[in-house]
Design an enzyme around this catalytic site. Structure first.
Site, PDB file in Angstrom:
ATOM      1  N   PRO A 129       0.826  -1.216   0.000  1.00  0.00           N
ATOM      2  CA  PRO A 129       0.000   0.000   0.000  1.00  0.00           C
ATOM      3  C   PRO A 129       0.857   1.262   0.000  1.00  0.00           C
ATOM      4  O   PRO A 129       2.052   1.208   0.284  1.00  0.00           O
ATOM      5  CB  PRO A 129      -0.813  -0.133   1.297  1.00  0.00           C
ATOM      6  CG  PRO A 129      -0.045  -1.067   2.151  1.00  0.00           C
ATOM      7  CD  PRO A 129       0.680  -2.003   1.244  1.00  0.00           C
ATOM      8  N   GLY A 184       2.738   4.606   1.084  1.00  0.00           N
ATOM      9  CA  GLY A 184       3.274   5.121   2.339  1.00  0.00           C
ATOM     10  C   GLY A 184       4.022   4.129   3.191  1.00  0.00           C
ATOM     11  O   GLY A 184       4.361   4.437   4.324  1.00  0.00           O
ATOM     12  N   GLY A 201       6.994   2.851   2.311  1.00  0.00           N
ATOM     13  CA  GLY A 201       8.437   3.031   2.128  1.00  0.00           C
ATOM     14  C   GLY A 201       9.033   2.259   0.974  1.00  0.00           C
ATOM     15  O   GLY A 201      10.218   1.925   1.027  1.00  0.00           O
ATOM     16  N   SER A 233     -13.720 -13.324  -0.069  1.00  0.00           N
ATOM     17  CA  SER A 233     -13.264 -13.354   1.328  1.00  0.00           C
ATOM     18  C   SER A 233     -14.378 -13.150   2.344  1.00  0.00           C
ATOM     19  O   SER A 233     -14.253 -13.561   3.494  1.00  0.00           O
ATOM     20  CB  SER A 233     -12.183 -12.287   1.551  1.00  0.00           C
ATOM     21  OG  SER A 233     -11.061 -12.556   0.744  1.00  0.00           O
ATOM     22  N   LYS A 273      -5.240  -8.338   6.692  1.00  0.00           N
ATOM     23  CA  LYS A 273      -6.553  -8.412   7.315  1.00  0.00           C
ATOM     24  C   LYS A 273      -6.445  -8.490   8.829  1.00  0.00           C
ATOM     25  O   LYS A 273      -7.217  -7.843   9.561  1.00  0.00           O
ATOM     26  CB  LYS A 273      -7.312  -9.625   6.775  1.00  0.00           C
ATOM     27  CG  LYS A 273      -7.680  -9.523   5.299  1.00  0.00           C
ATOM     28  CD  LYS A 273      -8.303 -10.804   4.788  1.00  0.00           C
ATOM     29  CE  LYS A 273      -8.666 -10.714   3.319  1.00  0.00           C
ATOM     30  NZ  LYS A 273      -9.225 -11.975   2.788  1.00  0.00           N
TER      31      LYS A 273
END
EC number: 3.4.21.53
Length: 798
Positions: A359, A361, A363, A682, A725
């Protein structure tokens, strides 16, 4: 007063002219637009079609007065009027006689003047007048020949005029003179004086024309001289070639050959460069093709064909650098250290192609910079977001001026070495159109078996990319074309836990922002509680980008206070955070506060990390219709249908006594946050749990979250994204997580501190899910409770 002239007084409308002067016997079109002028024209048409034309002294004056108009003008007859768009009119007039203004009668609605009209009659020609006429006709003929602005037919009509006054006026009307010069001719009432003025003006004009002719001849001779010099230069070059002497092109060729020899190019590249130098020497220096060849040679000579940096192969130093720059990220760091170890043992190892997927942000991009620093290599970054032209990767062909290599070759030139760390950012955000598919062009770049012979359309020679360490980043693997993904080694970087975010903020983000805002440690300090409050109530993300923004916001506000008081010292605590950041943006822990019927908590994976979602079911009197809302995808709708079928098949075990319950109720299934698309299998067991709870009237435990795919027979199948999750459930305050039994292996990736705070129930059948999720035990459950893994069993998972 003058012989052969008659004067008499009359009153007549006046039409002031701007930048134009009308002589007697002159026929001309005039464009009339001013209101007074139009009124004057209309008044003249009502009387005898006669109007007085006098020129304004200044053309810019819109409403001229007595002092703005020359006294002498021309009485003209209106021959034709044509009305134009916009309220203007075009008037055809013919000059008749000279006249002088004796006085202004009125100015509104048009100007009316009293004039003294001069009428000339043919009289006996004196010898002096005859001589002046002949001189004027001869000069006019010469003027027409030299100027070439007046048609030759005009001379024929002028020669036929026998009246001296009319001759002077007609000749004056054909000359390109200023208004005040024409006015001087108009005011010359004496014919002899008028002829003398015109002869003088024509003599001056002839001198000017003669000068223009001489200048043109000089320019033409200069051009002929330039052509002659060019021809002589070409002859001189041919002679120099025969004598073995060098010219400029030969000197440039020798300089390029010397550079090629110093560049230590591979043999095939050197051969190509020398051929281009030979082509350049045969071309004229200023043709466009020569510019293209020069640029091409500059690119060939500036590429790092043999330049290479030496890797820093000290594993301890590399580990220290990676830990300095990033907290956590164990897998990527291990992979880099493995690469260094193998480089130490096998020098000819090809550069790996790593793909960091995670995702925003977390790094990914900054990790690439750290890898370059740890290896001691140059770092090049190229963003692929929005690229849709294949030429961005492979370059443009050398068929036009301004063509360039692709951005891969440009990046290599920027690096200056053949083994940099090359970061291809946002590889999942490329697109394609009629200009080609850049993702397909990347296949050759990122294939270790092919990139040692990478071919750029501009260079037209292979360039070795095998020693480059390519790193790509993406938010999701699903947007990357499968053949491209197959060529890369994928390393998933999941979101950070709260503990990791706290450590990252205190050890990395806070010192960085303090420095960037010009503050000192004595001016500001953050408590651990403050950081946790920002994480919980002011951010909701998998990475730390928004966390850094909120810290920067606090630093800005403190910086303003420090400017006012240099000795200001602020300690940011959990209680003072709202004074800097305002009201809380998010509620920490999204788990339901109490057990509810028909509401189950599922877990989902998104491109920005994991998330929890509520599944709500409401029963309404009806005919058994199933309504699904919440922007659900096809797969999720199919899971809902399968879940409903499972609940119907287990009606007796769930304690539902009505045999036809499915025909008495309409089922409305809703997943909140309807603007967000949701799809995937899911949520299968969460959907089934919510339906079972609604039909059996048994509440679902609020501290339980679940994920797993369901079959019609009630089997629970494994799903992906377990770590993300579980981290999302932990952020939401969930204490018990139900997972498919086959996902047990994925729990090894979950951080130890998270596993200690949560219980994990591993199930392989839906009956086990209902037994754990519903508040009261399920009567006559046929399957035993799934394996429960809590803090006691933690050691077996690490």
């Amino acid at each position: 007063m003058y012989e052969g002239k008659e004067y008499y007084y009359r009153e007549i409308p006046l039409l002031p002219l701007r930048g134009v002067l009308v002589f007697p016997h002159m026929v001309i079109h005039l464009d009339v637009g001013r209101e007074k002028s139009i009124n004057a024209i209309e008044e003249a048409m009502l009387e005898d079609k006669k109007i007085f034309l006098a020129t304004q002294k200044e053309a810019q004056t819109d409403d001229p007065g007595e002092d703005d108009i020359y006294q002498i003008g021309t009485i003209a007859e209106i021959k034709q009027i044509l009305k134009m768009p916009g309220g203007t009119m075009r008037v055809l007039v013919e000059g008749l006689n000279r006249a002088e203004i004796q006085g202004y009668i009125f100015f509104e609605p048009f100007i009316k003047v009293g004039i003294k009209e001069f009428k000339e009659y043919p009289d006996r020609k004196a010898p002096e007048i005859e001589a002046l006429m002949r001189t004027l006709i001869y000069q006019f003929e010469q003027y027409v020949k030299m100027s070439k602005k007046i048609p030759p037919e005009t001379v024929v009509s002028v020669v036929a005029i026998e009246e001296p006054g009319r001759l002077a006026d007609v000749v004056a009307s054909h000359l390109s003179l200023r208004v005040h010069e024409k006015q001087a001719i108009l005011e010359s009432l004496d014919v002899k004086k008028r002829l003398e003025i015109l002869c003088e003006i024509l003599a001056k004009e002839m001198e000017v024309l003669e000068l223009e002719r001489k200048i043109n001849i000089r320019v033409r001779k200069q051009m002929e001289k330039t052509q002659k010099e060019y021809y002589l230069r070409e002859q001189m070059k041919a002679i120099q070639k025969e004598l073995g002497e060098k010219d400029e092109r030969v000197a440039e060729g020798e300089e390029l050959r010397e550079k090629i020899a110093q560049a230590k190019l591979p043999p095939e590249i050197e051969e190509k460069a020398l051929k281009e130098v030979e082509r350049l020497e045969k071309m004229p220096p200023m043709v466009a093709e020569a510019v293209v060849v020069r640029n091409y040679l500059d690119w060939l000579l500036s590429m790092p064909w043999s330049q290479e940096t030496r890797d820093r192969l000290d594993l301890d130093v590399a580990q220290k650098i990676l830990d300095e720059d990033h907290y956590g990220l164990t897998k990527p760091k291990e992979r880099i250290l493995e690469y260094l170890a193998i480089r130490k043992l096998a020098r000819k190892m090809k550069g790996p192609i790593l793909c960091f997927i995670g995702p925003p942000g977390v790094g990914k991009t900054s990790l690439g910079k750290s890898i370059a620093r740890a290896l001691g290599r140059k770092f090049v970054r190229m963003s692929l977001g929005g690229i849709r032209d294949e030429a961005e990767i492979r370059g443009h062909r050398r068929t036009y001026v301004g063509s360039l290599p692709g951005r891969i070759i440009q990046g290599m030139k920027q690096a200056g070495t053949k083994n940099p760390v090359f970061l291809l950012d946002e590889v999942d955000k490329m697109s394609s159109d009629f200009r080609g598919d850049p993702a397909s062009a990347l296949l050759e770049v990122l294939d270790p078996e092919q990139n040692h012979m990478f071919s750029d359309h501009y260079l037209e020679v292979p360039f070795d990319l095998s020693k480059v360490m390519f790193i790509t980043t993406a938010n999701s693997p699903y947007s990357i074309p499968r053949p491209l993904l197959d060529r890369m080694e994928v390393i998933y970087i999941s979101g950070y836990t709260e503990e990791e975010k706290t450590r990252i903020a205190l050890d990395y983000l806070v010192p960085k922002q303090i420095k960037e805002h010009g503050l000192k440690k004595k001016n500001i300090g953050f408590s651990e509680g403050a950081i946790r409050k920002i994480i919980r109530q002011y951010t909701r993300e998998a990475g730390v980008r928004n966390l850094e923004r909120e810290i920067a916001t606090i630093c800005r506000k403190v910086a303003r206070e420090v400017v006012a008081d240099k000795n200001k010292s602020v300690r940011v605590t959990s209680n003072s955070v709202p004074t800097f950041l305002g009201a809380e943006k998010y509620r920490y822990g999204t788990a339901e506060k109490e057990n509810q019927v028909g509401v189950a908590t599922g877990m989902a994976w998104t491109e920005t990390g994991g998330d929890t979602l509520s599944v709500e079911v409401a029963l309404l009197p009806g005919t058994g219709k199933l309504t699904m809302t919440g922007h659900l995808g096809d797969i999720m709708k199919e899971s809902a249908q399968a879940s409903l079928s499972y609940v119907r098949s287990k009606a007796g075990e769930l304690g539902i006594t009505e045999s036809d319950f499915h025909e008495k109720y309409d089922v409305h299934l809703h997943v909140p946050e309807g603007a967000i698309p949701k799809d995937g299998p899911s949520a299968g067991i969460a959907l089934a749990t919510a339906l079972a709870s609604a039909f059996s009237k048994r509440p679902v435990r609020s501290d339980v979250a679940m994920t797993g795919e369901i079959t019609l027979r009630g089997r629970v199948l494994p799903v992906g994204g377990i770590k993300e999750k579980v981290l999302a459930a932990h952020r939401a305050g969930i204490t018990t997580v139900i997972l498919p039994a086959e996902n047990k292996k994925d729990l090894e990736e979950v951080p130890a501190n998270v596993k200690k705070k949560m219980d994990f129930v591993l199930v392989d059948h839906m009956d086990q899910v209902l037994e754990k999720a519903l508040v009261r035990g399920m009567p006559e459950a046929k399957e035993s409770l799934g394996e429960v893994i809590g803090p006691v069993a933690e050691q077996t998972l690490q």
